[in-house]
Design a protein around this motif. Structure first.
Motif, PDB file in Angstrom:
ATOM      1  N   GLN A  47     -53.505 -43.027 -15.193  1.00 14.13           N
ATOM      2  CA  GLN A  47     -52.844 -42.912 -16.497  1.00 14.13           C
ATOM      3  C   GLN A  47     -53.175 -44.135 -17.351  1.00 14.13           C
ATOM      4  N   LYS A  48     -53.252 -45.291 -16.658  1.00 14.46           N
ATOM      5  CA  LYS A  48     -53.579 -46.534 -17.352  1.00 14.46           C
ATOM      6  C   LYS A  48     -55.030 -46.488 -17.853  1.00 14.46           C
ATOM      7  N   SER A  49     -55.918 -45.980 -16.999  1.00 16.68           N
ATOM      8  CA  SER A  49     -57.339 -45.931 -17.388  1.00 16.68           C
ATOM      9  C   SER A  49     -57.600 -44.897 -18.477  1.00 16.68           C
ATOM     10  N   LEU A  50     -56.904 -43.765 -18.390  1.00 18.49           N
ATOM     11  CA  LEU A  50     -57.227 -42.641 -19.274  1.00 18.49           C
ATOM     12  C   LEU A  50     -56.348 -42.555 -20.514  1.00 18.49           C
ATOM     13  N   GLY A  51     -55.139 -43.048 -20.424  1.00 14.92           N
ATOM     14  CA  GLY A  51     -54.210 -42.924 -21.543  1.00 14.92           C
ATOM     15  C   GLY A  51     -53.199 -41.814 -21.289  1.00 14.92           C
ATOM     16  N   ALA A  52     -52.223 -41.768 -22.154  1.00 13.06           N
ATOM     17  CA  ALA A  52     -51.072 -40.880 -21.919  1.00 13.06           C
ATOM     18  C   ALA A  52     -51.380 -39.410 -22.145  1.00 13.06           C
ATOM     19  N   ASN A  53     -52.434 -39.121 -22.914  1.00 12.73           N
ATOM     20  CA  ASN A  53     -52.662 -37.724 -23.262  1.00 12.73           C
ATOM     21  C   ASN A  53     -53.385 -36.924 -22.174  1.00 12.73           C
ATOM     22  N   PHE A  54     -53.410 -37.464 -20.982  1.00 15.79           N
ATOM     23  CA  PHE A  54     -53.979 -36.722 -19.854  1.00 15.79           C
ATOM     24  C   PHE A  54     -52.851 -36.341 -18.909  1.00 15.79           C
TER      25      PHE A  54
ATOM     26  N   ASP B 179     -50.023 -34.705 -27.653  1.00 16.33           N
ATOM     27  CA  ASP B 179     -51.147 -35.269 -26.912  1.00 16.33           C
ATOM     28  C   ASP B 179     -52.385 -34.453 -27.211  1.00 16.33           C
ATOM     29  N   THR B 180     -53.419 -35.127 -27.650  1.00 20.54           N
ATOM     30  CA  THR B 180     -54.670 -34.440 -27.968  1.00 20.54           C
ATOM     31  C   THR B 180     -55.796 -35.167 -27.230  1.00 20.54           C
ATOM     32  N   PRO B 181     -56.963 -34.543 -27.115  1.00 18.10           N
ATOM     33  CA  PRO B 181     -58.077 -35.264 -26.485  1.00 18.10           C
ATOM     34  C   PRO B 181     -58.448 -36.542 -27.240  1.00 18.10           C
ATOM     35  N   SER B 182     -57.949 -36.701 -28.468  1.00 16.28           N
ATOM     36  CA  SER B 182     -58.234 -37.917 -29.220  1.00 16.28           C
ATOM     37  C   SER B 182     -57.099 -38.924 -29.112  1.00 16.28           C
ATOM     38  N   GLY B 183     -56.162 -38.660 -28.271  1.00 17.59           N
ATOM     39  CA  GLY B 183     -55.019 -39.562 -28.128  1.00 17.59           C
ATOM     40  C   GLY B 183     -53.739 -38.872 -28.566  1.00 17.59           C
ATOM     41  N   THR B 184     -52.655 -39.618 -28.502  1.00 21.06           N
ATOM     42  CA  THR B 184     -51.378 -39.054 -28.929  1.00 21.06           C
ATOM     43  C   THR B 184     -51.238 -39.241 -30.436  1.00 21.06           C
TER      44      THR B 184
ATOM     45  N   SER C 256     -55.624 -34.266  -4.187  1.00 19.74           N
ATOM     46  CA  SER C 256     -54.221 -34.683  -4.231  1.00 19.74           C
ATOM     47  C   SER C 256     -53.700 -34.658  -5.651  1.00 19.74           C
ATOM     48  N   LEU C 257     -54.603 -34.909  -6.591  1.00 17.12           N
ATOM     49  CA  LEU C 257     -54.193 -34.923  -7.999  1.00 17.12           C
ATOM     50  C   LEU C 257     -55.230 -34.183  -8.846  1.00 17.12           C
ATOM     51  N   THR C 258     -54.750 -33.580  -9.899  1.00 15.23           N
ATOM     52  CA  THR C 258     -55.645 -32.896 -10.837  1.00 15.23           C
ATOM     53  C   THR C 258     -55.438 -33.497 -12.217  1.00 15.23           C
ATOM     54  N   ILE C 259     -56.550 -33.860 -12.843  1.00 19.30           N
ATOM     55  CA  ILE C 259     -56.472 -34.456 -14.186  1.00 19.30           C
ATOM     56  C   ILE C 259     -56.935 -33.406 -15.186  1.00 19.30           C
ATOM     57  N   SER C 260     -56.134 -33.173 -16.204  1.00 18.40           N
ATOM     58  CA  SER C 260     -56.529 -32.211 -17.237  1.00 18.40           C
ATOM     59  C   SER C 260     -55.994 -32.680 -18.584  1.00 18.40           C
ATOM     60  N   ALA C 261     -56.461 -32.005 -19.638  1.00 12.29           N
ATOM     61  CA  ALA C 261     -55.989 -32.396 -20.980  1.00 12.29           C
ATOM     62  C   ALA C 261     -55.920 -31.181 -21.890  1.00 12.29           C
ATOM     63  N   GLY C 262     -55.408 -30.074 -21.349  1.00 14.38           N
ATOM     64  CA  GLY C 262     -55.233 -28.876 -22.170  1.00 14.38           C
ATOM     65  C   GLY C 262     -56.487 -28.025 -22.232  1.00 14.38           C
TER      66      GLY C 262
END
Lengths: 262, 869
Positions: free
Chosen positions: B236-243, B647-652, B65-71
């Protein structure tokens, strides 16, 4: 596999006077070995194909609850699978933890529960076959008696096992199984397994049923042969050097040990 | 009028007319068919491309239902546990995505997508159907061997591979041999990317593609009763905004939005082609009606009402429109088949997204729409000329000289010129001021206005040219030239129709050529100017769009040890990393370079806000600084000196904007950063390419040979010289515009048909005049030459005007409409090579179109001709 392996143990009272469930309780007692180590050879293939052979050691120990087992297998050959290990920790919830160690990546991987009704590493056995069945997981019905395949002088009891609930059904992947239990040792010598749609799926034959613990009257079928009736794939499993006297530590059945390769 | 009379009128007049002039009816029908064909072809391609993208996204997502990615750089695999422990999760399965190339890859088709999945966890999200009973025959071997791979049956067949075949693929570890241990049926995930994919176990994929301890995406299924929105918020809460946490549908929408701008250009061209086709229908009908003036007069005198006359013509054209549109659908389907590869290759180049259109989507709905649209548009095109014809008084209609230059006609003609001029003025203002962005209706009207304005105003320019030619040639001793020029001037209406027919086709050709030339020259100039390094070392693939397998940074050390490679100083490397990056849903690119000197020693980067030697070092202070393209600054409303949050894997991270730069890698924007910062924040040490210069005294070929010998095979890298790189660039641009050649061809064909049609009609119209000329002594050859000469002059003058107007509207389109749509500032470049081409094409088309009428005119019997009318 070992559900079947250990189902084949026991020799004792005549079975005709007993109910199906009583026979299966006896079966569980006969096959439940508190601890053992064995060498095994797993042969898989299909008619017309050259079979693939894998050599491994298996360790099994009953957990402190006296019901559930922990099983570790470590592969030795062929070279592509050397040092791979599979750890199965049975849980009271029925959802077993199945962990696979891949030495080339030095990583432990978890097999998801949904996958556990599927093929155990390409064999006709499933993961749930490897884990031991428990009496309370099934409902039993005696279908009659038939001369035993291994010894026609004996009369085997034919019992139909159906999963006690949906959770068990999903875990094992069978709608039912019909087993033939020997009267002399209460070990299963034949079994037919049916798919959820009722079609016959696999046929198992257990031979070389030998006593491995004289003192506690524990039995083990040293040779198992299972055939997929739909695909004609087959798997044979032979046990040797079965040792029930070894003192096996609980630490053997841990993730840390799983990735320890000697 | 009695009931049934209308039918009889069509049966005995309309149908008879069509039967008597089958060639002309066929030409008009073909005109409609070609206009509709291009429109249909583009519509099919656009729809099929969108569907292919959507299908790929959904096929890869499976039941998730959802896909999580970070670039592109991915994220740490530790996050998987966080995801799995997030309330509301039923299943979460990880994936590694990589692109690999077959040994000796030369083009995009030699590449494949690699999906690294956890085969022990997959079944909850994705299902695979094996060609055999089991996907993998021996999972213990498969999982433990990094060379294990599962191919789709489609790809295996294409490459002649089967189970247990060995195949060499480029990886970050160099060229590696893989063993195919399973084949997938083209179902479910195996359908993604048109089947150009392979499945690996996640650990094998990580090892082979330099993604140790990383994940590219995690697909999740929520527990029953948990909504996507609730789960997204929890994650989003668990992972942070950069996901990025999106549903497959949203991902499809985002991709479709990316394609929208590109498809808009395609639709623009196809709409223009359709307008050209319809214009020709209108032109043909106008001329045909003028020719049938006498017939109209007779019918009117016999009692036919104006309504019945309009109905007659509309019924005739309805039939032509219906047949033409149906034919257009068939031709369009075939054309789409031919064009789809070129268009998707162009899209893939521009968006770095592999699109494999395996089937063309041409639904009944589209067919019915196209036929209805084509038929209705033809009827509308015919309606006004028909109305005008029906309005003529029967007596007027029956006059012998059908072509009268009445004052009324003169005035109407002047009005048309003024109207055409005003439409061009409107086009100019609408495009320069971007009125289309306020309402799409204005956008469509602007397109119509550009064609119609040029068509109406163009003939006026042609007449200026004809008059100029007459003045210049008044002393000529060749009477046929004089006569032809006089004929063209005298028969103003006829000349106008002919010129219009030819001109609109050439106008479109010239416009497309202008757009292509502007793109081509702007990009080529930019690239030639910036890339000054001698050699680039990269893995096989298409370097120009960074569509390559990234390589390991350790290779640099080995490169620098090669004799002839210019040393770069102990404190620096010369590696670059180019990756796509999403900013606020827009696909951009990140370009990271090792050292500020890369900005002028290896490349002449066009930094806009000052000296590149002063601005570039600002990226290397250790602070999070970036240089952005003008398109980024404009579209995201940012200024130099401000901050931009990435947004980077190290945060925004808030990066300070220290400069602006020209770069065409992405229309949305390109972010320049130091590779040190890129590695720090994106945790991606891989390299797209190393750039090197050759030490004086060593030859390029000698150094390249040594690189190939020492590290070529070991790391599967190739060397690309400066000239080759530029050549690749050139080819990429050519590929991007390859499909426009087909549009040009169609436009020309439509123009040819239109001119042939109107010329044929005009010869018929001039039957009596030709008869008279023959009667006063003109030979057959002279008559034939006169018609050909007239045709030639119309071709020359029509082409000249088409060149002027086409390049003018093309200029507006390039400098304004395209800039607004794409975000790139494209400089107008006059398509010099297309001028001669267009002129010659115009002349050839005019000559071809003139041959048949000329022969016909020459073969007319004098007596019959004089009796005509």
């Amino acid at each position: 596999m070992n559900k079947i392996v250990l189902t084949l143990i026991f020799f004792s009272l005549p079975t005709f006077a007993m109910s199906a469930k009583e026979i299966m309780v006896k079966n569980e007692e006969a096959r439940k070995v508190s601890v053992y180590e064995a060498r095994a050879v797993l042969t898989t293939g299909n008619a017309g194909e050259s079979p693939k052979v894998k050599d491994f050691t298996i360790w099994r120990k009953v957990q402190p609850d006296g019901i559930h087992n922990s099983t570790l297998t470590r592969f030795h050959a062929p070279a592509e699978v050397r040092d791979e290990g599979i750890l199965i920790i049975e849980n009271a919830s029925g959802k077993n933890d199945v962990l696979l160690y891949l030495p080339n990546f030095k990583k432990i991987r978890r097999v998801e529960s949904q996958q556990q009704s599927g093929s155990f590493m390409g064999s006709v056995f499933s993961y749930s076959d490897i884990a031991t069945p428990h009496v309370d997981d099934y409902q039993y019905k005696t279908l009659g008696t038939e001369p035993c395949m291994g010894d026609p002088k004996l009369t085997c009891t034919k019992i139909e096992n159906t999963p006690a609930n949906e959770e068990v059904k999903n875990r094992i992947g069978y709608s039912k199984s019909i087993i033939w239990v020997r009267p002399d040792n209460f070990m299963v010598e034949r079994a037919d397994y049916y798919q959820t749609d009722g079609k016959l799926w696999k046929k198992l034959k257990a031979t070389e049923i030998k006593i491995i613990d004289q003192k506690n009257k524990k039995w083990l079928a040293h040779s198992l042969s299972i055939t997929n009736q739909i695909t004609n794939d087959f798997t044979e499993l032979h046990f040797s050097n079965v040792d029930v006297t070894k003192d096996i530590s609980d630490a053997l059945f841990t993730q840390q040990n799983l990735q320890k390769v000697k | 009028m009695r009931k049934g009379l209308q039918f009889n009128l069509f049966k005995y007049v309309g149908w008879r007319h069509l039967k008597l002039h089958p060639g002309r009816a066929a030409l008009t029908t073909l005109g409609v068919a070609l206009g509709i064909a291009l429109y249909v072809a583009i519509a099919i391609i656009n729809e099929s491309t969108k569907n292919a993208l959507r299908e790929s996204i959904e096929a890869v997502a499976g039941k998730a239902s959802l896909t999580i990615s970070a670039g592109v750089a991915g994220f740490s695999e530790d996050k998987l546990e966080i995801i799995r422990n997030t309330p509301g999760i039923k299943s979460a399965v990880p994936m590694i995505e990589a692109r690999a190339f077959f040994e000796g890859a030369k083009e995009s088709a030699d590449g494949l997508y690699i999906l690294g999945v956890d085969l022990l966890q997959e079944t909850s999200v994705r299902t695979y159907q094996a060609t055999d009973q089991r996907i993998i025959d021996d999972p213990l071997t498969f999982l433990n061997q990094p060379d294990s791979i599962i191919f789709t049956e489609t790809l295996a067949k294409k490459r002649g591979l089967k189970i247990d075949s060995k195949v060499k693929l480029s990886t970050t570890l160099g060229l590696k041999t893989f063993t195919i241990r399973g084949l997938l049926k083209p179902e479910g995930t195996a359908k993604a990317y048109g089947g150009s994919l392979a499945i690996m176990d996640i650990d094998g994929a990580r090892m082979m593609f330099g993604k140790e301890n990383k994940l590219d995406r995690v697909d999740v299924i929520p527990l029953e009763g948990v909504t996507n929105q609730t789960l997204k918020e929890s994650l989003q809460k668990s992972l942070g905004a950069n996901f990025s946490i999106e549903s497959p549908a949203t991902q499809s929408e985002q991709m479709e939005k990316l394609l929208a701008a590109y498809q808009l250009i395609l639709t623009f061209f196809s709409t223009l082609a359709l307008l050209v086709g319809l214009f020709l229908v209108m032109n043909s009908i106008t001329v045909a009606i003028a020719e049938r003036k006498k017939e109209i007069g007779t019918l009117r005198a016999l009692g036919a009402t104006r309504f019945s006359m309009v109905s007659l013509f509309v019924t005739e054209i309805f039939g032509i429109g219906l047949v033409g549109s149906t034919l257009g659908c068939l031709i369009g389907r075939g054309l789409a088949e031919k064009l789809v590869k070129q268009v998707t290759a162009s899209v893939a180049s521009q968006f770095q997204t592999r699109i494999e259109v395996t089937h063309l989507d041409f639904s009944y709905h589209q067919i019915i729409t196209a036929i209805t649209f084509g038929t209705l548009a033809s009827v509308i095109a015919a309606f006004f000329p028909a109305l005008k014809a029906a309005a003529i008084h029967p007596l007027e209609s029956m006059k012998k000289h059908a072509e009268s230059s009445s004052a009324e006609d003169e005035n109407r003609s002047k009005l048309m010129i003024i109207f055409g001029f005003l439409l061009l003025v409107f086009t100019t203002f609408s495009m320069t001021l971007g009125w289309g962005k306020y309402w799409s209706g204005i956008d469509l009207f602007t397109k119509i206005a550009s064609v119609l304005g040029s068509a109406l105003f163009g003939p006026y320019l042609v007449f200026i040219l004809i008059h100029a030619a007459r003045s210049l040639g008044k002393n000529t001793k060749r009477p046929m030239i004089k006569l032809s020029l006089e004929n063209l001037i005298r028969s103003r209406k006829r000349t106008t129709s002919n010129v219009m027919a030819l001109m609109v086709g050439l106008f479109l050709v010239m416009m497309i050529a202008t757009v292509r030339a502007s793109f081509h020259d702007t990009l080529t100039n930019w690239f030639n100017e910036i890339f000054i390094a001698d050699v680039m070392v990269a893995s096989t693939g298409r370097m120009i769009v960074a569509d390559v397998q990234p390589i390991r940074e350790e290779i640099q050390k080995e490169i620098l040890e090669i004799p002839g490679v210019k040393p770069i100083g102990a404190d620096r490397g010369s590696a670059s990393r180019i990756v796509p990056y999403y900013y606020h849903g827009k696909k951009m690119a990140i370009k990271a370079y090792d050292h500020y000197a890369d900005f002028y020693q290896y490349q002449n980067f066009a930094i806009q806000n000052g000296d590149r030697k002063k601005i570039a070092p600002l990226l290397y202070t250790g602070e999070p600084n970036v240089i952005l393209t003008q398109s980024f600054l404009t579209k995201q409303h940012k200024n130099i000196g401000e901050s931009v949050e990435l947004d980077t894997p190290s945060g925004t991270i808030a990066f300070k904007i220290v400069g602006s730069i020209t770069d065409f890698a992405s229309a949305e924007g390109v972010i320049y950063i130091s590779r040190e910062n890129y590695k720090k924040y994106w945790k991606d040490p891989l390299v797209t390419a190393f750039i090197i210069n050759i030490e004086p005294g060593h030859s390029l070929e000698e150094v390249r040979a040594e690189i190939d010998r020492r590290i070529g095979k070991k790391w599967n890298v190739i060397t690309i010289s400066n000239a080759e790189f530029k050549e690749q660039m050139q080819q990429a641009i050519e590929r991007s515009f390859a499909y426009t050649r087909a549009i040009e061809a169609i436009a020309l064909l439509v123009g040819l048909l239109g001119l042939l049609n109107t010329l044929l009609i005009s010869v018929m119209e001039r039957t009596r005049e030709i008869g008279m000329l023959r009667a006063v002594g003109a030979t057959k050859k002279q008559i034939s030459n006169m018609i050909l000469l007239e045709s030639l002059m119309q071709g020359v003058f029509g082409s000249i005007v088409a060149i002027i107007l086409g390049s003018y509207v093309g200029k507006l389109f390039v400098e304004y409409a395209l800039t607004t749509t794409l975000g790139w500032i494209i400089d107008f470049h006059f398509p010099k090579e297309s001028v001669l081409q267009t002129l010659l094409t115009g002349i050839i088309v005019a000559m071809i179109a003139g041959i048949l009428p000329a022969r016909r005119a020459a073969n007319l019997e004098i007596t019959e001709s004089l009796d005509y009318e």
